[in-house]
Design a protein around this motif. Sequence first.
Motif, PDB file in Angstrom:
ATOM      1  N   PHE A  78      -3.245   7.384   8.044  1.00 36.53           N
ATOM      2  CA  PHE A  78      -2.208   6.621   7.614  1.00 36.53           C
ATOM      3  C   PHE A  78      -2.535   6.170   6.184  1.00 36.53           C
ATOM      4  CE2 PHE A  78      -0.525   2.521   8.141  1.00 36.53           C
ATOM      5  CZ  PHE A  78       0.409   2.630   8.553  1.00 36.53           C
ATOM      6  N   HIS A  79      -1.374   6.255   5.442  1.00 34.15           N
ATOM      7  CA  HIS A  79      -1.040   6.070   3.994  1.00 34.15           C
ATOM      8  C   HIS A  79       0.178   4.765   4.380  1.00 34.15           C
ATOM      9  CE1 HIS A  79      -4.327   8.677   3.175  1.00 34.15           C
ATOM     10  NE2 HIS A  79      -3.455   9.638   3.578  1.00 34.15           N
ATOM     11  N   GLY A  80       0.898   4.696   5.453  1.00 34.87           N
ATOM     12  CA  GLY A  80       2.089   3.851   5.534  1.00 34.87           C
ATOM     13  C   GLY A  80       3.671   4.304   5.737  1.00 34.87           C
TER      14      GLY A  80
ATOM     15  N   VAL B  85      -7.012   1.929   0.649  1.00 28.17           N
ATOM     16  CA  VAL B  85      -6.126   0.650   0.579  1.00 28.17           C
ATOM     17  C   VAL B  85      -6.753  -0.116   1.265  1.00 28.17           C
ATOM     18  CG1 VAL B  85      -3.993   0.037   1.984  1.00 28.17           C
ATOM     19  CG2 VAL B  85      -3.726   1.095   0.435  1.00 28.17           C
ATOM     20  N   GLN B  86      -7.739   0.255   3.178  1.00 27.09           N
ATOM     21  CA  GLN B  86      -8.123  -0.749   4.192  1.00 27.09           C
ATOM     22  C   GLN B  86     -10.183  -0.804   3.457  1.00 27.09           C
ATOM     23  OE1 GLN B  86      -7.998  -1.037   8.863  1.00 27.09           O
ATOM     24  NE2 GLN B  86      -6.265   0.386   7.743  1.00 27.09           N
TER      25      GLN B  86
ATOM     26  N   ASP C 273      -7.207   6.629  -0.954  1.00 24.88           N
ATOM     27  CA  ASP C 273      -6.667   5.736  -0.370  1.00 24.88           C
ATOM     28  C   ASP C 273      -7.515   4.608   0.045  1.00 24.88           C
ATOM     29  OD1 ASP C 273      -5.435   3.750   1.186  1.00 24.88           O
ATOM     30  OD2 ASP C 273      -4.119   5.373   2.004  1.00 24.88           O
TER      31      ASP C 273
ATOM     32  N   GLY D 111       0.606  -1.167  -0.292  1.00 23.50           N
ATOM     33  CA  GLY D 111       0.090  -0.301   0.228  1.00 23.50           C
ATOM     34  C   GLY D 111       0.967   1.345  -0.129  1.00 23.50           C
ATOM     35  N   ALA D 112       1.834   1.435   1.072  1.00 20.41           N
ATOM     36  CA  ALA D 112       2.749   2.753   1.064  1.00 20.41           C
ATOM     37  C   ALA D 112       3.387   2.520  -0.559  1.00 20.41           C
ATOM     38  CB  ALA D 112       3.822   2.449   1.703  1.00 20.41           C
TER      39      ALA D 112
ATOM     40  N   LYS E 254      -3.767  -4.300   0.314  1.00 16.94           N
ATOM     41  CA  LYS E 254      -4.522  -4.976   0.932  1.00 16.94           C
ATOM     42  C   LYS E 254      -5.712  -6.648   0.612  1.00 16.94           C
ATOM     43  CE  LYS E 254      -4.206  -2.051   5.523  1.00 16.94           C
ATOM     44  NZ  LYS E 254      -3.126  -2.884   6.283  1.00 16.94           N
TER      45      LYS E 254
ATOM     46  N   GLU F 134      -7.807   8.948   2.297  1.00 13.89           N
ATOM     47  CA  GLU F 134      -8.791   7.752   3.133  1.00 13.89           C
ATOM     48  C   GLU F 134     -10.253   8.040   3.382  1.00 13.89           C
ATOM     49  OE1 GLU F 134      -6.989   5.476   6.824  1.00 13.89           O
ATOM     50  OE2 GLU F 134      -5.699   7.501   6.547  1.00 13.89           O
TER      51      GLU F 134
HETATM   52  C1  LIG Z   1      -5.087   3.241   4.418  1.00 12.15           C
HETATM   53  C2  LIG Z   1      -4.075   2.545   4.793  1.00 12.15           C
HETATM   54  N1  LIG Z   1      -3.146   3.323   3.725  1.00 12.15           N
HETATM   55  C3  LIG Z   1      -1.705   2.954   2.707  1.00 12.15           C
HETATM   56  C4  LIG Z   1      -1.646   1.235   4.058  1.00 12.15           C
HETATM   57  C5  LIG Z   1       0.113   0.814   3.853  1.00 12.15           C
HETATM   58  O1  LIG Z   1      -0.421  -0.343   3.208  1.00 12.15           O
HETATM   59  P1  LIG Z   1       0.920  -1.130   3.405  1.00 12.15           P
HETATM   60  O2  LIG Z   1       0.544  -1.390   4.686  1.00 12.15           O
HETATM   61  O3  LIG Z   1       0.832  -1.819   2.358  1.00 12.15           O
HETATM   62  O4  LIG Z   1       2.430  -0.501   3.175  1.00 12.15           O
HETATM   63  C6  LIG Z   1      -3.117   1.413   4.829  1.00 12.15           C
HETATM   64  C7  LIG Z   1      -1.889   0.243   5.993  1.00 12.15           C
HETATM   65  O5  LIG Z   1      -2.243  -0.467   7.064  1.00 12.15           O
HETATM   66  C8  LIG Z   1      -3.437   1.813   5.070  1.00 12.15           C
HETATM   67  O6  LIG Z   1      -4.290   1.136   6.246  1.00 12.15           O
END
Ligand SMILES: Cc1ncc(COP(=O)(O)O)c(C=O)c1O
Length: 459
Positions: free
Chosen positions: A149-151, A259-260, A257, A122-123, A286, A224
């Motif tokens: 939170f982005h990583g 990711v979650q 974002d 994700g990061a 994820k 997010e």
């Molecule tokens: C909203 C969000 N963005 C980015 C990430 C980062 O993902 P990764 O842990 O796969 O690098 C996360 C991880 O929890 C997340 O929840």
Amino acid sequence: MPSILVKTSIPGPKSKALAERQGKAVPRGVSQLTPIFVSRSEGAVIEDVDGNHFLDLGGGIGCLNAGHRAPEVVRAIHEQVERYLHTCFMVTPYDSYVRLAEKLNDLVPGRFPKKTMFLSSGAEAIENAIKIARAYTRRPAVICFEDAFHGRTFMAMSLTSKTHPYKAGFGPLAGDIYRIPFGYCYRCSYDQVHPECKFHCARSLEDTFERVVAAESVAAIIVEPILGEGGFVVPPPEFLPMLQDICRKYGILLIADEVQTGFARTGKMFACEHFGIEPDLVVTAKSMSGGLPLAGVTGRAEIMDHTGPGSLGGTFGGNPVACEAALATIDVIERENLCERAGILGDHFVRRARAWQKRFPIIGEVRGLGGMQAMELVRDPETRTPAAEETRQIVKRCYEHGVILVTAGTFNNVIRMLMPLVITNDQFDEALGVIEGALEIVGPGDQNLVSGRPAPVHV
Ligand SMILES: Cc1ncc(COP(=O)(O)O)c(C=O)c1O
């Protein structure tokens, strides 16, 4: 696999022995909330090395919406493993990358031509989304949010809000990043009350352009749709559309974002769909790939195509085993109606949690969307002082009784539900029963243990 089965003290002797070896071999910074070493998993159940069984409400931090080892996903992985493991898409391409890109281009919200690239985390996908946005707009600045939170990589960490443990001591951070409040009504940074606030947090962006950073310097706003690590905070329905309008007005790209929030967690394939927004770029990871490392950036074709050949990619990005796993995972999500299932599970959680809230004043707020639900725990419903230590105790008591939970929140006082969406009703109820038992035992606790800044007092 049977659901909860606790045969030893938790952690059991084999987990303890492995934890001791971990202590000597692995840095402290890579740590766990649940000191249980896994031996196998299936559906919503994890078996540990001591033979104990746990119901998993954490899903590897939201990676297992389609369940542990969904049979179709395991089959797709096996089939791919028999053919080839890695060629590097930048050297010798393969069709699963292209098929998965086509699938995401269809699924991600936005009635415009799209393109997708893949990364391994994700990061890393966040890093690439920012690179693409800066290159396309030829602007340097990025606006992000409090409690985001982005990583953990440099740009992703710089965009992340929480200081400890994520940023403190790791500076200097990436530059030209500006942070504004999210629509977190329970802890409003402006100490206002929704809806009388008239969405001051979203409207104040225009003020930010005067006082902090010029709109014409801003490449992107990254958000997010629902805060994940920040505590499962759902903004008021108007918040994201207002951001999108402001972005369009000033030629700023909107990056979501997901990711979650993505892949059925919130009751839709992507959380943006709830808010009727069409971001320019969407970041995914994820639960896309059933537990294999894979992430994506999907966006407007003209934006994605702006940078030249060789400018984007990575050795393992879009690994063929992960791409096949993702295609199979998305199939499972669609065929088994996991979006609908997320809504059913979420409703059930809310009913039980609201009943608990009447009995346990420690539950300050029950909130969420679809299967992305949480409880924010407070020392006192009036002051909203975060109950971080009590949260830790509840999580501990739960894993000692066969339920794995993950926490969230800038003040470490949120318990979030990230159960595999294939969990059965009986399993989910059994797990909720364990949480209820923990709530009965863990009271408001010692006021001196308070951590985090006190919340503003709301009327
Ligand atoms: C909203 C969000 N963005 C980015 C990430 C980062 O993902 P990764 O842990 O796969 O690098 C996360 C991880 O929890 C997340 O929840």
